[in-house]
Design an enzyme around this catalytic site. Structure first.
Site, mmCIF file in Angstrom:
data_model
loop_
_atom_site.group_PDB
_atom_site.id
_atom_site.type_symbol
_atom_site.label_atom_id
_atom_site.label_comp_id
_atom_site.label_asym_id
_atom_site.label_seq_id
_atom_site.Cartn_x
_atom_site.Cartn_y
_atom_site.Cartn_z
ATOM 1 C CB CYS A 2 -0.854 0.023 1.258
ATOM 2 S SG CYS A 2 -1.782 -1.495 1.519
ATOM 3 C CB CYS A 243 10.931 -5.446 -0.131
ATOM 4 S SG CYS A 243 10.065 -6.145 -1.533
ATOM 5 C CB SER A 290 6.931 -2.073 -13.943
ATOM 6 O OG SER A 290 6.106 -3.091 -14.428
ATOM 7 C CG ASP A 351 7.007 -7.267 -17.531
ATOM 8 O OD1 ASP A 351 7.279 -6.156 -17.020
ATOM 9 O OD2 ASP A 351 5.885 -7.792 -17.450
ATOM 10 C CG ASP A 352 8.435 -5.819 -13.606
ATOM 11 O OD1 ASP A 352 7.983 -6.538 -12.719
ATOM 12 O OD2 ASP A 352 7.697 -5.189 -14.394
ATOM 13 C CB CYS A 388 5.632 -11.706 -0.235
ATOM 14 S SG CYS A 388 6.160 -10.319 0.800
ATOM 15 C CB CYS A 438 13.748 -9.394 1.890
ATOM 16 S SG CYS A 438 12.612 -10.798 1.812
ATOM 17 C CB CYS A 441 9.246 -13.637 -3.398
ATOM 18 S SG CYS A 441 10.133 -12.167 -3.872
#
Ligand code: SF4
Length: 462
Positions: A2, A243, A290, A351-352, A388, A438, A441
């Site tokens: 968020c 992250c 992105s 793409d990312d 995550c 981190c 994932c």
């Protein structure tokens, strides 16, 4: 993932509301499901306004405009992307807790509290329908136990939370407190000029509003402003593990996170990807928005021209942060295709990341349908294989394409592509360049001692 923001001022005739709305508009990419603000007036009275949808939906509330006249000490705001609780506005933030007008707090946060049920049990909190309700009740309860001191409450909280959070808290004293968890998973920055205290999830939001002298809240940092001065404390530390996915996808390109430029990382990841690639391609096409910086890095590294082969519909928002059921529809509607840029060409489609694969499969198919000879999918991050529990909504391993298979031939087949390649974890860590980050994932190694993905999945269930 968020967006959170806060503003407090002692300046006369300053619109708290105008500033918070502007900040939230700049953070809209971090969540589109619900928006909200909470104000506290100088006499301690609180008002909260929440709405389903974007900040523009919130602006449509006539009652919100009435608060323009309220003599506010401060305001906090939130753009929601759900990681816990339901989709829509039922868990919209900020949340106000405390019936006692002598000590009421409003809380907005970005993250996930994986052990919120356990915390609710230990602290005797009855309302445990979601992590934000538990977090809010826990902050108030712990503050009351230490003489209404929210800073002390956040210090205690930092030692019991498993998960990640950046939070903004407005109290009826009035006081504004902002905090980042001890591992610093999520971003949070602030600026103070002697009259105005302003905070936002990302540095880009502060810069757009002219607050160029921002400071990032350190991992474990708790910053308090009471209208007279700013107090900075740091909760006893853990090794920071910010992250990595913020750099890859979440944060805005013009943001800085832990002193590292998001743009620089994305460009570097594209360049690294190009170094190990020998596929014969005619054009590099980014998946906007992105994937753009990575595509630029890849294009420069390979010496192959970049073409804008996809046109994004900006009114549909980010597919990744859409609720389930909406993602497939968005994947279809989101992109237009520039036939002349790709027809008869061998395309490197950059793409990312690939999380579920929904969008990429639709794009690759469409490119071939309109005449691309070959489509080679190039992904600037490693395969996203694990969920995550620190603020990104991928609750189940079964949802992840790379969990289902790590065989690149199979992945290419599932994406309707001729080949697929990823950067590896070592390259991602190297390009970010921090002592630690981190990467759970991608690796399945979570920065919580002794806890596996199974432990965390059991601890945190919707
Ligand atoms: S698991 Fe991935 S998305 Fe979650 S905090 Fe770690 S790097 Fe970020």
């Amino acid at each position: 993932m968020c967006g959170i923001a806060a503003f407090a001022t002692t300046k006369k005739n300053t619109s708290c509301l105008g500033t918070i709305i502007s900040l939230l508009i700049e953070l809209q990419h971090r969540g589109q499901e619900a928006s909200g603000i909470a104000t506290v007036a100088k006499d301690g009275t609180a008002h909260t306004y929440v709405s389903k949808g974007t900040i523009f939906d919130l602006l449509g509330m006539s009652s919100l405009l009435e608060t323009m006249t309220v003599d506010a000490f401060g305001v906090i705001g939130h753009t929601r992307y759900s990681t816990s609780g339901g989709y829509g506005d039922s868990e919209a933030q900020p949340i106000v807790v405390g019936n006692d007008s002598s000590f009421r707090i409003a809380v907005a946060f970005n993250g996930t509290i994986a052990n919120y049920k356990q915390i609710a049990k230990e602290l005797g909190i009855k309302n445990c329908r979601s992590d934000v309700t538990v977090l809010s009740e826990a902050i108030r309860k712990l503050a009351l136990e230490s003489g209404k001191d929210v800073v002390e409450a956040l210090k205690t909280l930092s030692s019991i939370v498993i998960g990640g959070y950046s939070a903004v808290v407005l109290t009826s004293e009035p006081r504004l407190v902002i905090a980042r968890d001890p591992r610093g998973f999520r971003p949070l920055s602030y600026a103070y000029n002697g009259e105005e205290f302003v905070a936002a999830s990302e540095t880009s939001a502060l810069e757009v509003l002219g607050y160029d002298d921002w400071v990032e809240v350190p991992a474990g940092g708790i910053i308090s402003y009471d209208g007279k001065s700013v107090e900075v404390v740091t909760a006893p530390g853990e090794c920071p593990t910010p992250c990595a996915f913020e750099y890859v996808y979440i944060a805005r390109l013009d943001s800085v996170f832990n002193g590292v430029s998001v743009y620089g990382v994305r460009l570097g990841l594209g360049y690294e990807l190009s170094k190990r690639d020998s596929a014969e391609v005619d054009v590099v096409v980014p998946v906007p928005d992105s994937g753009r910086a990575a595509a630029l890095g890849y294009s420069r590294g390979r010496g192959v021209p970049l073409e804008e082969g996809l046109v994004v519909n900006r009114y549909l928002g980010r597919g990744f942060i859409m609720p389930p059921g909406m993602r497939e529809i968005i994947a279809k509607l989101k992109y237009g295709f520039v036939r002349s840029a790709v027809s008869e060409k061998r395309v490197a489609l950059v793409d990312d990341s690939i999380v579920r694969g929904t969008t990429m499969a639709a794009i690759a198919s469409r490119l071939k349908h309109i005449g691309a000879r070959e489509v080679h999918v190039r992904i600037s991050s490693p395969p996203f294989r694990y969920p995550c529990f620190m603020g990104v909504d991928v609750a189940s391993r079964k949802e992840l394409l790379a969990w289902r298979t790590m065989n690149l031939g199979d992945v290419a087949c599932m994406l309707n592509a001729d080949s697929v390649a990823f950067n590896n974890v070592e390259t991602l860590a190297k390009v970010i360049g921090l002592p630690s980050a981190c990467l759970a994932c991608f690796t399945g190694r979570y920065p919580f001692k002794g806890l596996t993905v199974d432990d965390l999945e059991n601890m945190f269930s919707r």
